[in-house]
Design an enzyme around this catalytic site. Structure first.
Site, short mmCIF file in Angstrom:
data_model
loop_
_atom_site.label_atom_id
_atom_site.label_comp_id
_atom_site.label_asym_id
_atom_site.label_seq_id
_atom_site.Cartn_x
_atom_site.Cartn_y
_atom_site.Cartn_z
N ARG A 1 42.14 101.17 -6.89
CA ARG A 1 42.70 100.07 -6.10
C ARG A 1 42.91 98.84 -6.98
O ARG A 1 44.02 98.45 -7.25
CB ARG A 1 41.77 99.75 -4.92
CG ARG A 1 42.29 98.66 -3.98
CD ARG A 1 41.41 98.57 -2.76
NE ARG A 1 41.89 97.58 -1.80
CZ ARG A 1 41.39 96.37 -1.66
NH1 ARG A 1 40.40 95.95 -2.43
NH2 ARG A 1 41.86 95.53 -0.74
N SER B 1 47.92 104.37 5.07
CA SER B 1 47.03 103.55 5.89
C SER B 1 47.63 103.36 7.28
O SER B 1 48.80 103.00 7.41
CB SER B 1 46.82 102.18 5.24
OG SER B 1 46.12 102.29 4.03
N LYS C 1 38.99 94.86 2.63
CA LYS C 1 40.35 95.36 2.75
C LYS C 1 41.26 94.36 3.47
O LYS C 1 41.95 94.69 4.44
CB LYS C 1 40.38 96.71 3.48
CG LYS C 1 40.25 97.89 2.55
CD LYS C 1 40.47 99.20 3.27
CE LYS C 1 41.86 99.40 3.78
NZ LYS C 1 42.89 99.49 2.74
#
Length: 221
Positions: free
Chosen positions: A40, A109, A138
């Site tokens: 990420r 997602s 997040k």
């Protein structure tokens, strides 16, 4: 390389690692039994993410652990990752698939049943669903309530591809996510900020192991 086999999924973030490098965290998580890793590294440059990705790719390849890259299809191709994970504002699932090919894993997602059905219809291999609980990792405010395990159940009932719960998940609250129908859970802080990431991964794996055989409504997972 099958997301339906993922129980624990590490999402990396160097800014939460203290004085440890992302490859160090990944090594420890793999020693603890993690099933998949997502590169990420939000807030870092493309070059930095690429260089870190090369190191992480060596570690995951040696351990035969799937490596997914968040957002960046170009970096996924450059480091020969196993796939990419896209969000609602990123390249579409269909475009990512076209660029990476049929053998790549493409995750998406989602937070609603409609988004989940759309991603599945577009060819996603798995869904990252959340934030399940309130989290600051997040891009969700820490005081914001998550979607909860019931939404996991609704989405798991609506699609036939694996569902991975993410957002605010810890060993203490992971079981209800799997019981609701998720095949596994993805975490950032629960492993990355832990004093002993290997032990933290083992604890998380134990938390999802017991309920994994029977999902929401008694469905076999």
């Amino acid at each position: 390389m099958n997301p339906s086999n993922w129980r624990t999924y590490l999402v990396t973030q160097a800014s939460l690692s203290g004085d440890r490098s992302t490859p160090d965290i990944v090594r420890a998580a793999i020693d603890g039994g993690v099933d998949a890793v997502q590169l990420r590294e939000k807030g870092t440059s493309a070059r930095s993410r690429y260089e870190t990705g090369l190191e992480v790719r060596e570690v995951t390849a040696a351990a035969d652990v799937d490596l997914i890259v968040n957002d960046r299809v170009d970096i996924a191709r450059a480091i020969d990752a196993d796939g990419v994970h896209v969000g609602q504002s990123d390249l579409s699932v269909a475009v990512a698939r076209d660029l990476l090919g049929t053998d790549a894993i493409v995750g998406c997602s989602t937070s609603t049943v409609a988004e989940a059905r759309e991603a599945a219809a577009a060819g996603a291999d798995y869904l990252g669903v959340g934030a399940v609980y309130g989290t600051s990792s997040k891009d969700v405010d820490a005081d914001t309530d998550g979607i909860g395990p019931q939404r996991i159940a609704d989405i798991a009932d609506a699609v036939s591809i694996p569902v991975v719960g993410i957002g605010g998940i810890t060993p203490a609250n992971a079981a209800p996510v799997v019981e609701a129908g998720a095949t596994g859970v993805a975490v950032i802080s629960a492993i990355t900020t832990a004093p002993d990431p290997q032990a933290a991964t083992e604890t998380l794996a134990a938390a999802v192991e017991t309920p994994k055989e029977v999902g929401h409504g008694g469905r076999s997972k």
